[in-house]
Design an enzyme around this catalytic site. Sequence first.
Site, PDB file in Angstrom:
ATOM      1  N   SER A  15     -22.090 -24.473 -56.327  1.00 56.35           N
ATOM      2  CA  SER A  15     -20.823 -24.753 -55.656  1.00 56.35           C
ATOM      3  C   SER A  15     -20.379 -26.180 -55.953  1.00 56.35           C
ATOM      4  O   SER A  15     -21.203 -27.050 -56.247  1.00 56.35           O
ATOM      5  CB  SER A  15     -20.989 -24.539 -54.155  1.00 56.35           C
ATOM      6  OG  SER A  15     -22.184 -25.129 -53.694  1.00 56.35           O
ATOM      7  N   GLU A  17     -18.005 -29.462 -54.584  1.00 56.72           N
ATOM      8  CA  GLU A  17     -17.289 -30.073 -53.453  1.00 56.72           C
ATOM      9  C   GLU A  17     -16.194 -31.007 -53.976  1.00 56.72           C
ATOM     10  O   GLU A  17     -16.431 -31.814 -54.869  1.00 56.72           O
ATOM     11  CB  GLU A  17     -18.274 -30.868 -52.586  1.00 56.72           C
ATOM     12  CG  GLU A  17     -17.582 -31.580 -51.432  1.00 56.72           C
ATOM     13  CD  GLU A  17     -18.572 -32.196 -50.453  1.00 56.72           C
ATOM     14  OE1 GLU A  17     -19.496 -31.489 -50.027  1.00 56.72           O
ATOM     15  OE2 GLU A  17     -18.411 -33.384 -50.151  1.00 56.72           O
ATOM     16  N   ASP A 109     -17.680 -38.992 -38.734  1.00 58.95           N
ATOM     17  CA  ASP A 109     -18.037 -40.337 -38.261  1.00 58.95           C
ATOM     18  C   ASP A 109     -16.797 -41.005 -37.702  1.00 58.95           C
ATOM     19  O   ASP A 109     -15.720 -40.887 -38.280  1.00 58.95           O
ATOM     20  CB  ASP A 109     -18.601 -41.170 -39.426  1.00 58.95           C
ATOM     21  CG  ASP A 109     -19.965 -40.659 -39.850  1.00 58.95           C
ATOM     22  OD1 ASP A 109     -20.823 -40.474 -38.970  1.00 58.95           O
ATOM     23  OD2 ASP A 109     -20.149 -40.411 -41.054  1.00 58.95           O
ATOM     24  N   PHE A 221     -22.807 -45.881 -51.330  1.00 58.41           N
ATOM     25  CA  PHE A 221     -22.949 -44.596 -50.620  1.00 58.41           C
ATOM     26  C   PHE A 221     -24.320 -44.500 -49.968  1.00 58.41           C
ATOM     27  O   PHE A 221     -24.472 -44.054 -48.846  1.00 58.41           O
ATOM     28  CB  PHE A 221     -22.834 -43.407 -51.580  1.00 58.41           C
ATOM     29  CG  PHE A 221     -21.434 -43.064 -51.993  1.00 58.41           C
ATOM     30  CD1 PHE A 221     -20.334 -43.495 -51.273  1.00 58.41           C
ATOM     31  CD2 PHE A 221     -21.211 -42.269 -53.116  1.00 58.41           C
ATOM     32  CE1 PHE A 221     -19.049 -43.170 -51.671  1.00 58.41           C
ATOM     33  CE2 PHE A 221     -19.927 -41.946 -53.515  1.00 58.41           C
ATOM     34  CZ  PHE A 221     -18.846 -42.398 -52.792  1.00 58.41           C
ATOM     35  N   HIS A 271     -25.492 -27.571 -54.748  1.00 55.87           N
ATOM     36  CA  HIS A 271     -24.130 -27.928 -54.332  1.00 55.87           C
ATOM     37  C   HIS A 271     -23.823 -29.264 -54.998  1.00 55.87           C
ATOM     38  O   HIS A 271     -24.509 -30.254 -54.754  1.00 55.87           O
ATOM     39  CB  HIS A 271     -24.073 -28.042 -52.808  1.00 55.87           C
ATOM     40  CG  HIS A 271     -22.713 -28.374 -52.282  1.00 55.87           C
ATOM     41  ND1 HIS A 271     -21.662 -27.474 -52.318  1.00 55.87           N
ATOM     42  CD2 HIS A 271     -22.221 -29.503 -51.719  1.00 55.87           C
ATOM     43  CE1 HIS A 271     -20.589 -28.034 -51.777  1.00 55.87           C
ATOM     44  NE2 HIS A 271     -20.896 -29.272 -51.419  1.00 55.87           N
TER      45      HIS A 271
END
Length: 310
Positions: A15, A17, A109, A221, A271
């Site tokens: 998949s 994103e 968040d 990140f 993913h």
Amino acid sequence: MKITDIFKKQDRTFSFEFFPPKTYLGAVKFGINAGQLIKLDPSFVTVTYGAGGNTRDNTFDLVKLFHEDLGFVCMAHYTCINATEEKVANDMRTLGDMGIDNVMLIRGDPPKGDHSKAFPNSDGFNYGSDLVKFVKNYEKHDFCIGAGAYPETHIEASSMEEDLENLKRKVDNGADFLVTQMYFHNRYYWEFLNQTEKKGIDVRIIPGIIPITNFKQIKKFADMTGANIPDFIRKRMEPHQDNPDAIYQIGLELAIEQSYDLLDNGAPGIHFYTLNKSRAAIDLYEALADEFKIVKNKYKKSFRPHLPVK
Ligand code: FAD
């Protein structure tokens, strides 16, 4: 179609994103990159919600495009910071009316980490599990529900044990499968699977992989999410961090090694956090496709009810 129905037919899913682009140029680049990625016929695509200041409408528009115009099985991310029951119910109705069967339910968040304004939530949406429970009980549409999992422990959790308790609650409340936060050492994933199994968490846990194409950005990140960048990666990357071509090549090699190990040892797919870029995801996917017999057109025939735009 529900993603859990794809699981019934496929041991492994692949998949992608995406996030909704924010600017005109971002949208042009998105079109080019997503256009190339969807030719790979992923099992499903997902679109993030709210992250980086994006709005609900941007997510829903993109979800609609993937689902309605391009015929993909699509999962809408949805977060509940400052949400009310009325808003969540309205948004679920909108998604259900669009024919979307899959939602990735995430707490989100608070802006700039200001917890005091967002919590406690007036309608009780304090954690991902609260949102999962509400949507599971939403009577007008029966969604397949995905949720987030943290192989290195969520950054706010005081221990893995506590985080696992909370994850179990999320699954007991109705999450059908989990996707992990990005991480860079498969040891975390395998240990996490052991622990979830011991806890009686018995849904699919799909590893979320991000090819490192920009070392400085990934370090940011990683700081935000608490992901550890192992020494073997730092040693390979740090000497080249100002050389984008070298970083790309090393990042791709590392992502291939990581994904290969996952699939070879029985992970239920990958993913890809694409960051709306196509080159690394395509190179990675193609490196795995032959070895792991990823049949690109299979999904198109068996799962996609209408033809994509030509
Ligand atoms: P939660 O399950 O809510 O957990 C958050 C923290 O609270 C954890 O430390 C947990 O242990 C603790 N906790 C949970 N339940 C309880 C409880 N009942 N009592 C006490 N403590 C509890 N962000 C976006 O803004 N948009 C997106 O589209 C998006 N998509 C994502 C997709 C995936 C697959 C993942 C892994 C993350 C995504 N994120 C997204 C990031 C996410 O918003 C943050 O990681 C957020 O901090 C946690 O959300 P959650 O629902 O996964 O966590």
